[in-house]
Each structure stands twice: as structure tokens, then as C-alpha cells.
Design a protein around this motif. Sequence first.
Motif: not given
Length: 172
Positions: A150-172
Motif C-alpha cells: 500500500s505505501g508504495v502503491a500510493v506513490l505508484w498510483n500518483a504516477y499512474l494518475s499523472m501519466r493518465n491525466a497527461a495523456s488525456c490533456e494531449q488528446r483534448a
Amino acid sequence: MATTGTLFALGDILAQTLGPSKETADATPAQTLDRGDSPPTDNPLARTARAATYGTLYAPLGDAWYRLLQRRVAGTLLRVAADQLLFAPAGLALYYAAMAVLRGEPPATAAQRVRAELWPTLCANWCVWPWVQLVNFRWVPVEYRLGAVSGVAVLWNAYLSMRNAASCEQRA
């Protein structure tokens, strides 16, 4: 399930606080449209709700995977290899596809996001998770494995969320 959903939500909140998508999230709807960024309906709370929903739905799958590895794969190194070569690619593809669908995007866009993001995210995954899973599979009882990361997962989930958001912004 609630714990994993909460951890995905916390990872997304961390990503919104630290990541480049904060400017878009803080913009007024008019500013967002003027810049051509993601639509104003993609507000921070909706984004976090999607992350929490995905995490909640993902939890039983993750738990079942750990139990399957315990029953079917002998040895720590083989479990790490199976996890990283089978589950990691499938889990990451599922993440990007599910986040696109939860955002209301068509299946073609979800497939495009998976194709664009899977390989770079998987490479980053392989820098972090084999080491975490080595410890997890070696010393943590199977019923606690999902929680133990879980501890590592919070940081990893932040990374995934940033990648996903950047991908969404590139396609908008």
C-alpha cells in the motif's frame, strides 16, 4: 476493496497536488476551453472519484492474483517473474482502458490510450515493482500482500494518475 479504492484516490490527490495537471484542474471553465485543455467537466473531484472507483473494482482482482500465484507458482523469483511478465502488462492495460471508459471516452480512444501508454508505464513499473514484490512474496503472508504494498502503491498510483491525466490533456 475500500482500502484499495482509498489508496487510488490518495494517489490521484497527490498527483493533482504535485503534477502538471494541477493548472488545468484549477482553471476556470473558460480558461480551460481557451487553452484547449481537457473539458471543464473533468474536475478534480470527478478525476479522484474515477481513481477511487477503479481502485475499488481492482482490489478483488489483485487479491485473487496473489492467491493464484501462491497456489500455482513455486518460489519467490518465479512469482515475481509471473507477476511482472503476466499481471503487470494486463493490469496496466486494464487501468488505462478503465480510466478512459470511466471518463466517458469511446472504446477506440481507450484502445489508443493503452497503445500509447502501456510500454513507457511498463518500463517504469519494472524499475519499481519487481523489488517491492520480491520482498512481498518472500516475507508477507498471502492474505496481507495487497495491503503490504500500500505505501508504495500510493506513490505508484500518483504516477499512474499523472501519466493518465497527461495523456488525456494531449488528446483534448
